[in-house]
Scaffold this motif. Structure first.
Motif, short mmCIF file in Angstrom:
data_model
loop_
_atom_site.label_atom_id
_atom_site.label_comp_id
_atom_site.label_asym_id
_atom_site.label_seq_id
_atom_site.Cartn_x
_atom_site.Cartn_y
_atom_site.Cartn_z
N HIS A 1 6.37 2.71 2.31
CA HIS A 1 5.08 3.83 2.07
C HIS A 1 5.19 4.22 0.69
N HIS A 2 6.36 4.69 0.46
CA HIS A 2 6.52 5.45 -1.07
C HIS A 2 6.29 4.42 -2.17
N LEU A 3 6.62 3.34 -1.79
CA LEU A 3 6.64 2.40 -2.75
C LEU A 3 5.20 1.79 -3.11
N SER A 4 4.48 1.49 -1.85
CA SER A 4 3.28 0.98 -2.07
C SER A 4 2.40 2.13 -2.83
N ARG A 5 2.66 3.27 -2.42
CA ARG A 5 1.68 4.29 -3.11
C ARG A 5 2.14 4.79 -4.73
N HIS A 6 3.21 4.48 -4.88
CA HIS A 6 3.84 4.38 -6.14
C HIS A 6 3.03 3.32 -6.90
N ILE A 7 3.08 2.22 -6.57
CA ILE A 7 2.67 0.90 -7.04
C ILE A 7 0.72 1.39 -7.39
N MET A 8 0.22 2.00 -6.32
CA MET A 8 -1.23 1.98 -6.41
C MET A 8 -1.39 3.28 -7.53
N SER A 9 -0.69 4.15 -7.50
CA SER A 9 -0.74 5.14 -8.25
C SER A 9 -0.69 5.03 -9.99
N PHE A 10 0.30 4.02 -9.93
CA PHE A 10 0.41 3.59 -11.48
C PHE A 10 -1.00 2.79 -12.11
N LEU B 1 -6.41 -7.71 -10.69
CA LEU B 1 -6.45 -7.45 -9.32
C LEU B 1 -5.77 -8.35 -8.32
N THR B 2 -5.40 -9.67 -8.69
CA THR B 2 -4.92 -10.60 -7.92
C THR B 2 -3.29 -10.55 -8.07
N PHE B 3 -2.93 -10.03 -9.35
CA PHE B 3 -1.46 -9.62 -9.68
C PHE B 3 -1.22 -8.50 -8.76
N LEU B 4 -2.11 -7.45 -8.53
CA LEU B 4 -1.80 -6.20 -8.07
C LEU B 4 -1.54 -6.78 -6.47
N ARG B 5 -2.30 -7.33 -5.90
CA ARG B 5 -2.18 -8.03 -4.65
C ARG B 5 -0.75 -8.68 -4.36
N LEU B 6 -0.35 -9.31 -5.34
CA LEU B 6 0.75 -10.25 -5.39
C LEU B 6 1.99 -9.23 -5.50
N ARG B 7 1.77 -8.19 -6.46
CA ARG B 7 2.96 -7.45 -6.53
C ARG B 7 3.25 -6.49 -5.18
N LEU B 8 2.13 -6.14 -4.49
CA LEU B 8 2.17 -5.29 -3.40
C LEU B 8 3.11 -6.23 -2.18
N ALA B 9 2.35 -7.49 -2.09
CA ALA B 9 3.13 -8.42 -1.10
C ALA B 9 4.50 -8.53 -1.50
N LEU B 10 4.90 -8.87 -2.71
CA LEU B 10 6.28 -9.32 -2.98
C LEU B 10 7.23 -7.99 -2.84
N GLU B 11 6.89 -6.92 -3.37
CA GLU B 11 7.68 -5.81 -3.31
C GLU B 11 7.92 -5.00 -2.04
N CYS B 12 6.57 -5.10 -1.14
CA CYS B 12 6.63 -4.35 0.08
C CYS B 12 7.40 -5.32 1.08
N THR B 13 7.58 -6.54 1.02
CA THR B 13 8.19 -7.48 1.63
C THR B 13 9.80 -7.35 1.41
N ALA B 14 9.95 -7.17 -0.02
CA ALA B 14 11.50 -7.39 -0.46
C ALA B 14 12.19 -5.82 -0.06
N ILE B 15 11.42 -4.74 0.08
CA ILE B 15 12.01 -3.35 0.33
C ILE B 15 12.80 -3.38 1.35
N ARG B 16 12.34 -3.76 2.48
CA ARG B 16 13.15 -3.85 3.83
C ARG B 16 14.32 -4.71 3.88
N GLN B 17 14.15 -5.54 3.04
CA GLN B 17 15.23 -6.82 3.24
C GLN B 17 16.37 -6.08 2.27
N SER B 18 15.99 -5.27 1.18
CA SER B 18 17.23 -4.69 0.36
C SER B 18 17.96 -3.45 1.16
#
Length: 244
Positions: free
Chosen positions: A209-218, A91-108
């Motif tokens: 939005h789509h990224l965070s829900r894809h992560i949670m869906s998996f 669950l900690t890794f899940l929180r970390l993944r959401l934080a990392l990817e959701c921050t990064a996607i806007r900068q991409s």
């Protein structure tokens, strides 16, 4: 960049030299990722060398590679053990993944070019096609590659190794709960497509939005029991709020 410039074989090539070592690495990693090898049983170089009809030097090289990925822990004369991952760590890794990817996607978004987008869509296509195979690990490998490639566009290279480790451990945690049973082959859509469409349109809100829900869906699809035990829900919107 066209799809012809990227191959599935190149994407999935093991990070180890030598045909025999690569084969042993791939098989041992598979056993760990789907839960056929666990932390409960020691692994010895001698027994593996016999099982794979190769030298202990080859096995040692493979185990060192798996140790760098933090899939095994080598304990001197005690042997080698598969690393253990608790539900709270997952669950900690899940929180970390959401934080990392959701921050990064806007900068991409400013770094997206037609060539880079074509490469991402090619990888996404490989992922969608791979789900028709009776092999849960191949889509998992491609999905992790997709997210690593996307993250690499964010301009945060120091965090990429952290994301790689996070993705690998999360996928291992979820896949081992089903011991390699394929549960996603009936999906007829590509969950990466809405993410890429939003990126191409420069829409950061939609992409996140789509990224965070894809992560949670998996995670929900493979480990809903963990979310129910911890949060009493598998609703994506509620879980994203609680995990924030």
């Amino acid at each position: 960049m066209t799809r012809g410039t990227i191959t599935l074989e190149a994407l999935l090539a093991p990070p180890i030299a030598g045909k025999k070592a690569a084969a042993v690495y791939s098989e041992l990693k598979r056993r760990i990722m789907v839960g056929r090898l666990t932390h409960e049983s020691p692994i010895t170089e001698q027994s593996l060398a016999q099982d794979f009809s190769c030298s202990q030097g080859t096995i040692r090289e493979v185990l060192l590679c798996l140790e760098r990925e933090e899939l095994v822990d080598r304990r001197g004369y005690q042997g080698t053990f598969v690393t253990k991952l608790s539900e709270q760590e997952a669950l900690t890794f899940l929180r970390l993944r959401l934080a990392l990817e959701c921050t990064a996607i806007r900068q991409s978004i400013p770094n997206i070019t037609p060539d880079k987008m074509a490469r991402l869509r090619a990888i996404a296509s490989f992922y969608a096609n791979s789900r028709t195979l009776e092999d849960v690990l191949v889509p998992s490998e491609i999905d992790r590659i997709f997210h690593q490639e996307l993250f690499s566009l964010s301009g945060m290279p120091a965090l990429l190794p952290t994301l790689k480790r996070t993705l690998l451990q999360l996928h291992r945690f979820t896949l081992t709960k089903h011991h390699g049973h394929v549960i996603w082959s009936d999906q007829s859509w590509d969950p990466h497509r809405p993410i890429l469409d939003a990126l191409e349109q420069g829409d950061g809100d939609a992409a996140e939005h789509h990224l965070s829900r894809h992560i949670m869906s998996f995670f929900t699809q493979f480990a809903s029991d963990v979310l129910l035990d911890e949060f009493g829900s598998t609703d994506a919107t509620e879980l994203l709020r609680k995990l924030a």
